[in-house]
Design an enzyme around this catalytic site. Structure first.
Site, PDB file in Angstrom:
ATOM      1  N   LYS A  25      49.257  41.949  40.545  1.00  0.00           N
ATOM      2  CA  LYS A  25      47.953  41.470  40.092  1.00  0.00           C
ATOM      3  C   LYS A  25      48.161  40.172  39.311  1.00  0.00           C
ATOM      4  CE  LYS A  25      44.191  43.397  37.202  1.00  0.00           C
ATOM      5  NZ  LYS A  25      43.726  44.656  36.571  1.00  0.00           N
ATOM      6  N   SER A  83      39.569  46.476  38.250  1.00  0.00           N
ATOM      7  CA  SER A  83      39.782  45.069  38.436  1.00  0.00           C
ATOM      8  C   SER A  83      41.013  44.728  39.271  1.00  0.00           C
ATOM      9  CB  SER A  83      39.911  44.395  37.063  1.00  0.00           C
ATOM     10  OG  SER A  83      41.055  44.862  36.387  1.00  0.00           O
ATOM     11  N   SER A 140      40.944  50.375  35.969  1.00  0.00           N
ATOM     12  CA  SER A 140      41.205  49.298  36.940  1.00  0.00           C
ATOM     13  C   SER A 140      42.272  49.574  37.978  1.00  0.00           C
ATOM     14  CB  SER A 140      41.560  48.011  36.192  1.00  0.00           C
ATOM     15  OG  SER A 140      40.412  47.528  35.554  1.00  0.00           O
TER      16      SER A 140
END
Ligand SMILES: Nc1ncnc2c1ncn2[C@@H]1O[C@H](COP(=O)(O)OP(=O)(O)OP(=O)(O)O)[C@@H](O)[C@H]1O
Ligand SMILES: C[C@@](O)(CCO)CC(=O)[O-]
Length: 842
Positions: free
Chosen positions: A34, A111, A135
């Site tokens: 990420k 996320s 997330s």
């Protein structure tokens, strides 16, 4: 962005040079990270271009990334994330929304959106994300993969942009439970140890009631697998909401008055999530408030509001939030011990559609955060596990273990996962014909999600053409009863309806080349009526209609109805069956719109009496559309429902959409102006359905009510308003809990009263009938309440059969009704909606 499902910000190859003498644990595996982890020499983007623009490149790599690199894994890029990690949705307006391979029209979840998608689309073996409020767990559950949130503080978050330190964790995704475990052991620096059998598995009913899909779809798979592996005795049920309320005294500061009895929320868990969000806002503000206020970044919808709300927040209750954390961890440690497991749904339901309005998402978010806050606030570890699909959308369950029991939990998933997968198959086979449970559908899904791009789709089309030649597609859709609100629902009042276990069946097959057949054939088997048209003839008659697009339902214009009527009139339908003409017209419109001008054979049979209020027309349209759409790219239930509604319009005139919606989705629903709410029935309802056998036409009856409304607008508005209140009360009663016979009887009494009131109002609308009145009088003699169901004017009447009613009374009522020439049946209500299956003809 479209290549690689839009999962990556940037692709590159990163490997650690190693001369380690031992076998590397992750050798040969690829992964992605990420864009919140520092990688030496790269700017960490935090999901937002203004962030990237105002920050310089990192000068070292985050230890978590280094750990997996050093064990031989190859990093192939950085993944797209939600801006500033402040969303669980996965939509990024700057870098594009990574495409969810499991459900392309749904959000991927955030996320850590790109990390989840990269794994789900098989672009990497595993990936790293972060999880503050959900997330990792949310995108894992939306993309149908495994996602792990470790105990708080056990994996280093150094070199990771902080969101809210009290909750921030580094998590990871994988498709394979063994890889999930292996990556975990590296990150957690744990040795490989033998799995330990769980001491107990708690399945809290109140949490599963938050699910928008039938909760047994999730719990059955879990329970059966646990029974098989460890024995059923370790399974315990509980009420988690009550346990939290009783054991976390400080939580009272976050309990909102009046929320205690909210039907769809567990109040104490909502309070937990309020505490989490408050502390999260406070820490986010400390971390990024200054940057946000100075740079005023361009942020997407929903995220911007949340970021600014945090930046402007005051520091109230912060100490109390910390106490809640401590108390909850102690309470859960007592509940689970070292080797106990808590199972809860990961989220309350399937991924929302792309670009859903932030306000519409709010209910989902409230439910989601109350489940996510359990691990968030306690700091316990949690794994989200895929359990196949329901209605073509991914379903997941989560398991939580004590803080620090990460290794135990990872081993358990690995032990359990194979059994769970087998159990999913069994459950799906047992549930029979359901849309998404079919071999061909799963093959289509696989081909679409294997990342092979255009080659795959070419193969897929060619394959499908061959399949089509050898296939018979069969579909069945149920009829319905309306418990309250018919007719008023056409005028925007609420109605409550349920599916019944009587079905219309459609069989669709296409001729092979060798058959040399160029006709479209329709056979209504029950009446032994056959229709057939050379496809060239249909094409010539409908040449002005324009091309078909099966993915966008459209209405049949009055001109096209006339053109279709000429095709219908070419067959002399016997006078006794003339009402079938409308059904044939609907068939021609739906067939040509979805399949174009291809020869085929369609056979229809039904268990439903026609034109009697049990939605035979909807069952026809829904089953037909499901069969017609089954082999197309667009095979969603929603699309089936929309096309069926277009067919209904041809038969019905001005339908409200309630009939096709119930027939498509099944269950019990509340319906108003096209909006449906699923009801969770808390009482078994048994209905006697009496068919008066007086045929009538729904279209004419709906029109007659409209005319009466036109003549007496004010009086009729009051009637519709009263019906609206009745329906809402019926829905509340059905859903309210009843723990014993007395409570059930009380609820039944109220329902009976409301049914009588509704019947009175249907009389006001002018849709009762002498035959209906006869049924009412007969059942009243036995103190049973009845109302017409459907359009009225004859048709069917419902009689509530209370739970404690003796069988002898039921027999007597039925005998008396049958003596009047009526047909009686006792219906199971609230079952599944449309289902489909494929048979090979060769
Ligand atoms: N199995 C079937 N075979 C042929 N035509 C059918 C079938 N089922 C429904 N139809 C068509 O639908 C018409 C019946 O629709 P109508 O809306 O009048 O009644 P209903 O749907 O049974 O009741 P309601 O709409 O009140 O619940 C029939 O006249 C016929 O045109
Ligand atoms: C009479 C009506 O309310 C129900 C028919 O089953 C019509 C409709 O809602 O479309």
């Amino acid at each position: 962005m479209e290549s690689d499902n839009g999962a990556f910000m940037e692709k590159f190859i990163l490997e650690a040079s190693s001369s380690s003498p031992h076998e590397l644990a992750l050798k040969g595996l690829t992964f992605a990270v990420k864009d919140i982890f520092d990688l030496d020499g790269y700017v960490t983007g935090f999901g937002n271009p203004d962030w990237a623009r105002t920050h310089s490149a990192a000068t070292s790599t985050a230890p978590a990334v280094l750990a997996v690199l050093r064990e031989g894994a190859t990093c192939i890029g950085k993944t797209v994330m939600d801006e500033m990690a402040y969303s669980i949705n996965g939509e990024n307006k700057h870098y594009g929304t990574p495409k969810n391979p499991c459900a392309p029209d749904r959000v991927p979840g955030g996320s850590s959106s790109g990390s989840a998608v990269a794994v789900a689309a098989m672009l990497v073996d595993f990936s790293l994300g972060t999880d503050t409020g959900g997330s990792v767990r949310v995108p894992a559950s939306f993309c149908g993969i495994l996602g792990f949130r470790p105990s708080h503080g056990v994996v280093s978050t150094t070199g990771v942009i902080p969101m809210a330190q009290s909750f921030d964790t580094v998590g990871w995704f994988a498709r394979d439970a063994e890889i999930l475990n292996r990556v975990g052991r590296v990150l957690l620096q744990l040795p490989i140890v033998e799995p330990v059998k769980p001491s107990h598995i708690i399945i809290p009913e109140d949490c599963f009631q938050l699910l928008s899909i039938p909760s047994d779809r999730v719990t059955t798979v879990l329970v059966k697998s646990v029974e098989k592996l460890f024995g059923g005795h370790i399974i315990k049920s509980a009420n988690l909401g009550d346990y939290v309320k009783d054991n976390v005294p400080t939580l009272k500061h976050f309990m909102v008055k009046g929320h205690e009895n909210q039907e769809y929320n567990v109040a104490s868990l909502v309070a937990l999530s309020s505490a989490l969000r408050q502390l999260q806002r406070h820490e986010f503000k400390n971390n990024h408030g200054e940057w946000v206020s100075t740079v005023k970044p361009d942020l997407g919808p929903g995220i911007s509001e949340r970021v600014w709300e945090a930046v402007r927040s005051t520091d109230e209750n912060i100490d109390v939030c910390t106490s809640v954390k401590t108390e909850l961890r102690a309470a859960f440690t007592a509940l689970l011990g070292d080797f106990g497991i808590l199972a809860i749904p990961t989220t309350p339901g399937p991924p929302p559609k792309l670009q859903t309005e932030p306000t519409t998402l709010e209910t989902f978010r409230v439910g989601a955060f109350s489940l996510l806050a359990v691990a968030g606030v306690s700091g316990f570890c949690q794994v989200s596990i895929p359990l196949g699909t329901y209605d073509n959308l991914p379903v997941e369950v989560s398991m939580l273990a004590k803080h620090g029991s990460d290794g135990f939990l990872l081993n358990l998933v690995e032990t359990l996962y194979e059994t769970l997968k087998k159990q999913i198959e069994i459950t799906q086979e047992q549930s029979g014909l359901e849309l998404n449970k079919l071999p061909l559908f799963s093959r289509i899904m696989e081909l679409q999600s294997d990342g092979l791009g255009s080659e795959a789709s070419k193969m897929f089309n060619w394959e499908r053409e061959r399949e089509r030649e050898r296939m018979e597609v069969r579909a069945r859709a149920p009829g319905k009863i309306i418990l309250a609100g018919e007719h008023a629902v056409v005028h925007r009042s609420t109605a409550v309806a349920a599916s019944i276990d009587l079905y219309t069946y459609v069989s669709l097959s296409f001729p092979t080349h060798s058959d040399n057949d160029d006709k479209l054939k329709l056979h209504f088997k029950d009446m032994d009526l056959e229709f057939s048209w050379p496809v060239g003839r249909i094409k010539a008659a409908l040449s002005k209609v324009g091309s078909n697009d099966s993915s966008s339902p459209k209405s049949c214009s009055p001109e096209t109805i006339k053109l279709i009527a000429t095709l219908v009139e070419e067959h002399n339908i016997p006078e006794a069956n003339i009402t079938l003409a409308a059904g044939v017209s609907a068939f021609l419109w739906l067939y040509t719109s979805i399949q174009g001008y291809k020869p085929a054979k369609v056979v229809i049979t039904s268990e439903l009496p026609l034109s009697s209020g049990l939605a035979s027309s909807s069952a026809l349209c829904v089953s037909l559309c499901a069969a017609l759409l089954a082999l197309s790219d667009s095979n969603e239930l929603d699309l089936v429902n929309k096309w069926a509604f277009e067919g209904e319009k041809i038969i019905h005139g001005k339908p409200s959409g309630i009939d096709n919606t119930v027939s498509t989705y099944g269950n019990m629903i509340k319906f108003r102006s096209g909006e449906l709410t699923r009801l969770r029935s808390n009482m078994p309802l048994k209905m006697l359905i009496t068919n008066t056998k007086i045929g009538r036409n729904t279209k004419a009856l709906v029109a007659s009510v409209s005319e009466r409304t036109f003549r007496h607008p004010i009086a009729m508005a009051s009637v519709f308003k009263a019906v609206d209140s009745i329906s809402n009360e019926v829905a509340t009663i059905i859903q309210s809990p009843a723990h014993d016979d007395i409570a059930i009887t009380e609820k039944e009494d109220k329902l009976e009263e409301l049914m009588e009131m509704n019947q009175g109002l249907l009389q006001c609308m002018g849709v009762s009938h002498a035959s209906i009145e006869t049924v009412l009088r007969t059942t009243l003699k036995f103190k049973l309440a009845s109302k017409l169901t459907g359009a009225g004017g004859g048709g069917c009447v419902l009689t509530l059969l209370p739970t404690l009613l003796s069988g002898t009374v039921v027999d007597k009522v039925i005998a008396e009704l049958e003596a009047c020439g009526f047909q009686c049946l006792i219906a199971g209500i609230g079952g599944k909606g449309v289902q489909i299956c494929f048979d090979s003809l060769s």
